[in-house]
Write a protein that holds these residues in place. Structure first.
Motif, mmCIF file in Angstrom:
data_model
loop_
_atom_site.group_PDB
_atom_site.id
_atom_site.type_symbol
_atom_site.label_atom_id
_atom_site.label_comp_id
_atom_site.label_asym_id
_atom_site.label_seq_id
_atom_site.Cartn_x
_atom_site.Cartn_y
_atom_site.Cartn_z
ATOM 1 N N LEU A 1 0.852 -1.190 0.000
ATOM 2 C CA LEU A 1 0.000 0.000 0.000
ATOM 3 C C LEU A 1 0.887 1.238 0.000
ATOM 4 N N GLU A 2 0.407 2.297 -0.628
ATOM 5 C CA GLU A 2 1.218 3.504 -0.621
ATOM 6 C C GLU A 2 0.368 4.758 -0.445
ATOM 7 N N ARG A 3 -0.461 5.069 -1.444
ATOM 8 C CA ARG A 3 -1.267 6.292 -1.415
ATOM 9 C C ARG A 3 -2.735 5.886 -1.437
ATOM 10 N N VAL A 4 -3.461 6.198 -0.364
ATOM 11 C CA VAL A 4 -4.789 5.613 -0.189
ATOM 12 C C VAL A 4 -5.871 6.682 -0.044
ATOM 13 N N GLY B 1 2.014 1.929 6.664
ATOM 14 C CA GLY B 1 3.009 2.563 5.821
ATOM 15 C C GLY B 1 2.426 3.371 4.688
ATOM 16 N N SER B 2 1.145 3.731 4.765
ATOM 17 C CA SER B 2 0.489 4.429 3.668
ATOM 18 C C SER B 2 0.400 5.927 3.931
ATOM 19 N N GLN B 3 0.144 6.665 2.863
ATOM 20 C CA GLN B 3 -0.132 8.095 2.949
ATOM 21 C C GLN B 3 -1.611 8.292 2.634
ATOM 22 N N VAL B 4 -2.356 8.876 3.578
ATOM 23 C CA VAL B 4 -3.783 9.109 3.383
ATOM 24 C C VAL B 4 -3.959 10.397 2.585
ATOM 25 N N LEU B 5 -4.576 10.285 1.401
ATOM 26 C CA LEU B 5 -4.739 11.440 0.512
ATOM 27 C C LEU B 5 -6.106 12.084 0.625
ATOM 28 N N ASP B 6 -7.160 11.288 0.781
ATOM 29 C CA ASP B 6 -8.511 11.840 0.790
ATOM 30 C C ASP B 6 -9.446 10.811 1.400
ATOM 31 N N GLY B 7 -10.702 11.198 1.555
ATOM 32 C CA GLY B 7 -11.684 10.295 2.130
ATOM 33 C C GLY B 7 -13.067 10.594 1.601
ATOM 34 N N LEU B 8 -13.929 9.608 1.707
ATOM 35 C CA LEU B 8 -15.314 9.747 1.268
ATOM 36 C C LEU B 8 -16.193 9.133 2.341
ATOM 37 N N VAL C 1 -10.106 9.104 -6.820
ATOM 38 C CA VAL C 1 -8.901 8.286 -6.979
ATOM 39 C C VAL C 1 -8.057 8.801 -8.139
ATOM 40 N N ALA C 2 -8.710 9.111 -9.249
ATOM 41 C CA ALA C 2 -7.974 9.607 -10.416
ATOM 42 C C ALA C 2 -7.350 10.972 -10.135
ATOM 43 N N ASP C 3 -8.091 11.850 -9.462
ATOM 44 C CA ASP C 3 -7.585 13.204 -9.193
ATOM 45 C C ASP C 3 -6.408 13.201 -8.227
ATOM 46 N N THR C 4 -6.449 12.322 -7.221
ATOM 47 C CA THR C 4 -5.389 12.315 -6.204
ATOM 48 C C THR C 4 -4.203 11.440 -6.592
ATOM 49 N N GLY C 5 -4.375 10.572 -7.563
ATOM 50 C CA GLY C 5 -3.305 9.655 -7.924
ATOM 51 C C GLY C 5 -3.158 8.511 -6.942
ATOM 52 N N ALA C 6 -4.237 8.186 -6.230
ATOM 53 C CA ALA C 6 -4.184 7.098 -5.246
ATOM 54 C C ALA C 6 -4.046 5.756 -5.951
ATOM 55 N N ASP C 7 -3.444 4.798 -5.270
ATOM 56 C CA ASP C 7 -3.329 3.458 -5.841
ATOM 57 C C ASP C 7 -4.126 2.423 -5.065
ATOM 58 N N THR C 8 -4.782 2.836 -3.971
ATOM 59 C CA THR C 8 -5.536 1.898 -3.145
ATOM 60 C C THR C 8 -6.712 2.614 -2.491
ATOM 61 N N VAL C 9 -7.840 1.920 -2.413
ATOM 62 C CA VAL C 9 -9.006 2.390 -1.654
ATOM 63 C C VAL C 9 -9.153 1.493 -0.436
ATOM 64 N N VAL C 10 -9.296 2.107 0.747
ATOM 65 C CA VAL C 10 -9.466 1.346 1.986
ATOM 66 C C VAL C 10 -10.861 1.616 2.529
ATOM 67 N N VAL C 11 -11.656 0.562 2.684
ATOM 68 C CA VAL C 11 -13.047 0.673 3.108
ATOM 69 C C VAL C 11 -13.151 0.367 4.598
ATOM 70 N N ASP C 12 -13.864 1.214 5.336
ATOM 71 C CA ASP C 12 -14.030 1.049 6.780
ATOM 72 C C ASP C 12 -15.164 0.063 7.073
ATOM 73 N N GLY C 13 -14.915 -1.175 6.761
ATOM 74 C CA GLY C 13 -15.899 -2.232 6.968
ATOM 75 C C GLY C 13 -15.364 -3.497 6.334
ATOM 76 N N GLU C 14 -16.153 -4.556 6.384
ATOM 77 C CA GLU C 14 -15.733 -5.804 5.747
ATOM 78 C C GLU C 14 -16.524 -5.990 4.469
ATOM 79 N N LEU C 15 -15.826 -6.130 3.364
ATOM 80 C CA LEU C 15 -16.448 -6.269 2.058
ATOM 81 C C LEU C 15 -16.659 -7.737 1.719
ATOM 82 N N ALA C 16 -17.816 -8.019 1.134
ATOM 83 C CA ALA C 16 -18.004 -9.339 0.542
ATOM 84 C C ALA C 16 -17.126 -9.429 -0.698
#
Length: 506
Positions: free
Chosen positions: A89-92, A120-127, A152-167
């Protein structure tokens, strides 16, 4: 379901629009406050830095030398889950849902940001979206998923982290929209555990938990799905001799994972006798045992260092400690006891980890006393207490006597401390950083630890000074006088030592 549905029914489209706008603005302000605090999960000078009681902190220097490398991309390509999960993970960008309590949603998303930074990630934005239940398709719904793709496209993020458990299906659908890797809270916690485990058993337990989580979530794209042509595939130009059942790459991955899981279970089972022998040795010594437990980053390791001078790793990060540390300590009246630091807990701790670490956590069941460390300066300490007690009850440890240690009292609000003092029958406010309240905690531990059951009044020959020393170490010496024939000892000791003392007297 429409995003950000207003409270209550309202037939006015204009008022509904204004209500949605206000809630959207509130969600945006929450994200901005979290982003303003980004970076607080990594070690900094000041309140989070080790104190003099923490020793040289050589492990911290080692861990700081292993920070993640910038410039790596994890954008989805034609690879399987097994392959791309090895990338870092790097930019999330963070994603969270809330129902009615905006404050609870902010606390949870702030904790997710700290988890991401610890990984070890850098938090760029949130929704942050308000809806009653997650969308069964993309978790957020198609509209918000498209908005997330734009972020994601605007910030150049490479990963999305969801605050929950995804199916598995939700994660796949969301990845197809945002075009980068999507991980949920469980995967993030597993990643942190994988980074921090140091012992052979700890590494095996974490890897087993990761594989159990990963197995139902494998996916493949395009040509990487098949290593051999099979069935109708062979008839589409692959040529004679290529038709057959084949084995898709995802099936091969599943088989490899199952084989690896079976091997890990055998290894962990083989480690059990050594752990059992150490446990039996501690029990045979009749030295009382104290265990430290609590929410992650509550200050458990700092407290252990303050009580024993152990010098174990202290870091202002979540899950800094995974491998248990056992040290000896003494009560103010001179009785020895062991004290063990354990892995921290967190809300929604992945059940795979609870199962994997069950063997380690069950050692707490042998403790005579549990020091439940609470971060009294946290915005919602009661929810952390409830989360820890839920895990302890899940592994049948709720019966161990508990002392609620309200740590970071120097930073906590006095009203919060006063409120927390009623959360348990035995509470004490301390600061592991400054040392305030530590002596009161030591006195409380001495009061609650079990006392030896047998009282003896004997004259021990000077040739058996080892028994006198053992009485001081494992028992409670009431009076001690030196005479011509030996040491007159009145003490409370265990049955085994009482028999040895009587035999020495003859």
């Amino acid at each position: 379901m429409n995003e950000l549905t207003p409270h209550g029914a309202d037939t006015s489209d204009q008022r509904a629009t204004h209500g949605a706008t206000r809630e959207s603005d509130e969600a945006r302000r929450v994200v901005e406050r979290i982003l303003a605090r980004s970076g607080t999960a990594v070690m900094a000078q000041g309140a989070g830095a080790p104190s003099d009681a923490d020793g040289d902190q050589l492990d911290l220097a080692e861990r700081s030398a292993l920070r993640r490398v910038a410039g790596l991309s994890t954008e989805l390509q034609d690879v399987t889950e097994v392959e791309y999960r090895q990338l870092r993970l790097e930019r999330v960008v963070l994603v969270g849902l809330w129902h009615s309590d905006a404050e609870a949603a902010e606390i949870s998303l702030r904790e997710l940001a700290a988890l991401a930074e610890t990984a070890g990630s850098q938090v760029l934005d949130g929704l942050l979206q308000r809806r009653q239940t997650p969308d069964p398709g993309t978790y957020l719904g198609s509209g918000k998923a498209a908005e997330l793709a734009g972020i994601v496209a605007d910030t150049g993020a490479d990963t999305v982290v969801v605050d929950g458990e995804l199916a598995p299906s939700q994660r796949r659908a969301l990845e197809d929209v945002v075009k980068v890797k999507v991980v949920d809270r469980t995967a993030l916690i597993l990643d942190i555990f994988a980074q921090h485990a140091k012992s052979r058993e700890g590494k095996a337990q974490v890897e087993l938990a990761q594989l159990e989580y990963l197995l139902p979530r494998l996916r493949g794209w395009g040509e990487s799905m098949s290593r051999q042509a099979g069935g109708q595939v062979g008839g589409a130009g692959a040529g004679m001799g290529s038709r057959g059942p084949g084995e898709t790459k995802i099936e091969l991955d599943r088989r490899r994972i199952r084989n690896r899981m079976a091997k890990l279970r055998r290894e962990i089972k083989a480690m059990a006798p050594a752990r059992g022998a150490k446990r039996a040795q501690r029990q045979a010594s009749t030295v009382p045992q104290v265990a430290i437990a609590g929410y992650t980053n509550a200050g458990k390791s700092s407290l252990l260092n303050r009580l024993t001078g152990a010098g174990v790793l202290v870091e202002n990060a979540l899950f800094a400690t995974l491998d248990p540390t056992v040290r000896r300590a003494e009560t103010p009246d001179g009785r020895a006891y062991t004290i063990a630091d354990t892995v921290g807990f967190v809300r929604s701790l992945p059940h795979q980890l609870v199962e994997a670490f069950r063997s380690t956590l069950e050692e707490v069941a042998d403790a005579d006393l549990l020091l439940h460390v609470v971060d009294a300066a946290h915005p919602d300490p009661e929810s952390q207490i409830a989360a820890v007690r839920e895990v302890l009850a899940d592994i049948d440890l709720a019966q161990v006597p508990e002392v609620l240690v309200l740590n970071k009292a120097d930073l906590a609000d006095p009203d919060t401390l006063a409120r927390l003092r009623s959360a348990g029958p035995h509470t004490v406010a301390v600061s592991a950083r400054t040392g305030a309240g530590i002596e009161e905690l030591r006195r409380l531990v001495a009061e609650l630890l079990p006392r030896p059951a047998v009282e003896v009044d004997v004259v021990v020959p000077y040739t058996r000074g080892d028994l006198v020393h053992q009485a001081h170490t494992t028992g409670e010496v009431l009076t001690e006088e030196h005479g011509a024939d030996g040491t007159r000892l009145r003490a409370r000791v265990d049955e085994a030592l009482a028999a040895q003392l009587r035999a020495a007297v003859g």
